[in-house]
Every structure is written in structure tokens, then in C-alpha cells.
Design a protein around this motif. Sequence first.
Motif, PDB file in Angstrom:
ATOM      1  N   THR A 118      -8.274  11.171  -0.769  1.00  0.00           N
ATOM      2  CA  THR A 118      -7.169  10.991  -1.708  1.00  0.00           C
ATOM      3  C   THR A 118      -6.731  12.300  -2.360  1.00  0.00           C
ATOM      4  O   THR A 118      -5.673  12.330  -2.999  1.00  0.00           O
ATOM      5  CB  THR A 118      -7.549   9.979  -2.798  1.00  0.00           C
ATOM      6  OG1 THR A 118      -8.777  10.380  -3.420  1.00  0.00           O
ATOM      7  CG2 THR A 118      -7.731   8.578  -2.207  1.00  0.00           C
ATOM      8  N   THR A 121      -1.327  12.613   3.032  1.00  0.00           N
ATOM      9  CA  THR A 121      -1.023  11.535   2.093  1.00  0.00           C
ATOM     10  C   THR A 121      -0.880  10.215   2.849  1.00  0.00           C
ATOM     11  O   THR A 121      -0.895  10.175   4.082  1.00  0.00           O
ATOM     12  CB  THR A 121       0.282  11.844   1.341  1.00  0.00           C
ATOM     13  OG1 THR A 121       1.345  11.956   2.311  1.00  0.00           O
ATOM     14  CG2 THR A 121       0.179  13.151   0.564  1.00  0.00           C
ATOM     15  N   VAL A 122      -0.723   9.132   2.107  1.00  0.00           N
ATOM     16  CA  VAL A 122      -0.574   7.814   2.729  1.00  0.00           C
ATOM     17  C   VAL A 122       0.609   7.803   3.693  1.00  0.00           C
ATOM     18  O   VAL A 122       0.491   7.348   4.839  1.00  0.00           O
ATOM     19  CB  VAL A 122      -0.414   6.723   1.649  1.00  0.00           C
ATOM     20  CG1 VAL A 122      -0.055   5.385   2.295  1.00  0.00           C
ATOM     21  CG2 VAL A 122      -1.698   6.578   0.837  1.00  0.00           C
ATOM     22  N   ARG A 179       0.630   7.574   7.986  1.00  0.00           N
ATOM     23  CA  ARG A 179       1.292   6.415   8.589  1.00  0.00           C
ATOM     24  C   ARG A 179       2.358   6.842   9.601  1.00  0.00           C
ATOM     25  O   ARG A 179       2.600   6.151  10.607  1.00  0.00           O
ATOM     26  CB  ARG A 179       1.925   5.564   7.489  1.00  0.00           C
ATOM     27  CG  ARG A 179       2.746   4.380   7.978  1.00  0.00           C
ATOM     28  CD  ARG A 179       1.888   3.311   8.666  1.00  0.00           C
ATOM     29  NE  ARG A 179       2.710   2.258   9.202  1.00  0.00           N
ATOM     30  CZ  ARG A 179       3.139   1.198   8.506  1.00  0.00           C
ATOM     31  NH1 ARG A 179       2.792   1.052   7.231  1.00  0.00           N
ATOM     32  NH2 ARG A 179       3.892   0.271   9.068  1.00  0.00           N
ATOM     33  N   GLN A 230      -5.660   2.473   8.677  1.00  0.00           N
ATOM     34  CA  GLN A 230      -5.520   3.652   7.831  1.00  0.00           C
ATOM     35  C   GLN A 230      -6.404   3.506   6.605  1.00  0.00           C
ATOM     36  O   GLN A 230      -6.377   2.476   5.916  1.00  0.00           O
ATOM     37  CB  GLN A 230      -4.059   3.827   7.410  1.00  0.00           C
ATOM     38  CG  GLN A 230      -3.798   5.060   6.559  1.00  0.00           C
ATOM     39  CD  GLN A 230      -2.326   5.213   6.212  1.00  0.00           C
ATOM     40  OE1 GLN A 230      -1.468   4.525   6.766  1.00  0.00           O
ATOM     41  NE2 GLN A 230      -2.022   6.098   5.290  1.00  0.00           N
ATOM     42  N   MET A 249      -7.965   5.586   3.038  1.00  0.00           N
ATOM     43  CA  MET A 249      -7.899   6.700   2.099  1.00  0.00           C
ATOM     44  C   MET A 249      -9.193   6.701   1.292  1.00  0.00           C
ATOM     45  O   MET A 249      -9.508   5.730   0.596  1.00  0.00           O
ATOM     46  CB  MET A 249      -6.684   6.566   1.184  1.00  0.00           C
ATOM     47  CG  MET A 249      -5.339   6.549   1.913  1.00  0.00           C
ATOM     48  SD  MET A 249      -4.982   8.062   2.867  1.00  0.00           S
ATOM     49  CE  MET A 249      -4.793   9.262   1.537  1.00  0.00           C
ATOM     50  N   VAL A 273      -5.873   0.904   3.550  1.00  0.00           N
ATOM     51  CA  VAL A 273      -4.578   0.772   2.891  1.00  0.00           C
ATOM     52  C   VAL A 273      -3.531   0.154   3.823  1.00  0.00           C
ATOM     53  O   VAL A 273      -2.501  -0.331   3.355  1.00  0.00           O
ATOM     54  CB  VAL A 273      -4.061   2.147   2.370  1.00  0.00           C
ATOM     55  CG1 VAL A 273      -4.987   2.693   1.314  1.00  0.00           C
ATOM     56  CG2 VAL A 273      -3.898   3.134   3.518  1.00  0.00           C
TER      57      VAL A 273
END
Length: 301
Positions: A226, A232-233, A237, A250, A252, A297
Motif C-alpha cells: 500500500t 497503486t490499485v 488493475r 489483485q 494490496m 481488492v
Amino acid sequence: MAGTPIRIDCADGFALGGHRWAPERPDEGPLRVVIVTTATGVVATYYHRYAAYLAEAGFHVITFDYRGIGRSRPERLRGMRCRWQDWGRLDFDAVVGHVRSQWPDAEIAVIGHSVGGVVPLWAARSIEITRMLTVGGQYNYWRDWAPSVRRSFFWRWKVATPTLAALYGYLPAKRLGWMEDVPRGVAFECARRRRRMEDNYPRRERAGVRATAAAIDASVLAVATTDDDYGTVSALRRPLDYLPDAPRTQVMIPPAALGHDVIGHFGLFHSRHRDDFWSMSLRWLCDGENPWPELVVWSSP
């Protein structure tokens, strides 16, 4: 820890430098090979401690430097013709071919760090991969960078990188303390990376770029911490969306979940993570088990 030096010849005649590790304790199960794909401008030796650890756990392991980097750097980097896509289309493809020539029936897994998590998407032979673990896997689209560093990253990648690459004929990143020097074409791609990765290429190539990625059906576990300002998210993706037939998950990971205060984009390959991330990653590589189910996530249907 250094492994055995190897040479891998690509379809266009370019020779890659790499290393190979044999398992210290081969098990009686299927023969497994792990290919490690590196971040942009990072020499493969950075991952050698982790590669040696995987060999201790029973895997054959291959590390290699992309063309223009480390053991695959020509005498003259200035003016070298090389695109990011070539690291997959030519280099990674050749590495998979090398693995098949050595171990025809092996199960092939990939550990891909940063752009190394995207490189297989550009390679036709990636359809032979069984499993992928990407770590901060992304392709440097600027809107995905963490807001707190977006301004400084923008200056580095969007301003300094193309300017220096144009001036010197390659990116002299090592003298700036950023990373290894990088071929000009790769530097320009890093600087101009768009929301959709195929948009960096001529229109006649774009359908092929998407089709090569879409053919991959390997299971993918995409992880980042994180506090990874690149991974990053949304960044993780983005390449996953090019793999419609691949089971994708995925994750985190807060640094505290691994017992650390700070990890960042590069930290998980440090040997201090031998007893946490390294050990837990074996569950995915051996059995396809996500070690962090509580930290998911997103996953594909």
C-alpha cells in the motif's frame, strides 16, 4: 548466489545475458521453472537472492537482463533501436523458448516486478505460462501514480527522461542515481505511456498487441504494498484488464501485515523479506494458493 551464467539467443540474433539456478532439493512432483522478469532499468542481479531462495525451495530459476541492460548491454548504447515491447516480443519469448529447450515438460511460472509484470503480455509464447506473480506490475501511466508523488514523478518521467534521451541518444539514468541506463526507445515509451498500452504503437500493431495479451490464460496474482507509489490499485488493475481468460486476483498488502513500517516499490525483493513475503510467495508458486485472501481488492469472476 550468483547462479550459472547463460546466454539466450533471440529471434533477431540479439544475445541476452542471464543466470540459471538448479534446485538444491528437487522434489518428486512436476518439474517447475520460474522466470524472473525485472523492473525497467534494474539489473537482474538485484533479484539473485530471491532466485537462490526459490532454488532452495525446489525450483529451476532463470533470470536475465533485457536488451540494453546489464549483461545484455551492447558496447554502445547510444542510438540502440529498442522498444519496451521488444523486451517481451523478442526477449521474453526467447527465454521461454530456452526453458522449453532445456525442460520440455516443465510448468513455467513468472515472477514479474514492475514492468516485468507486463512484459509477458507482449510475448506470443506466454501462452505456455502456468502461473504469474506480479509485484507492483504496471506500465507507468502517470494518472496511476500516487497523488503525493505525482508532481515529482511527472518531472522525472515526462520532462527529464525524454529530454535526456533525446540529448544523449539513451537515458543516462545511472549517473543521476535513478537506475541503470536505458535505451532511447524505451525511455521515450516510459515518458509517453498512455492510458491504454497499445496506444503507444502504430495503429496497424494495436490489435495484435491486444490479441497477444488476451491469449494468455495463466493464473495471475497481482500484489503490491500500500506504500508503493507506482503500484497503486488502478496501476495494477490496468494490465490485468488485458487478460480476459486468465483467472486474476489483485492484492494490496500493508507493510505492517508483513511486520515492516516501510516497503515501497522495490523492497519486497530485499532479503529481509525472506521469512515473510518470500516464504508466503511459495504458496502461490507451488499450489496456486493466494497467501493473502483477506487483502484481496479485486478478482475476476
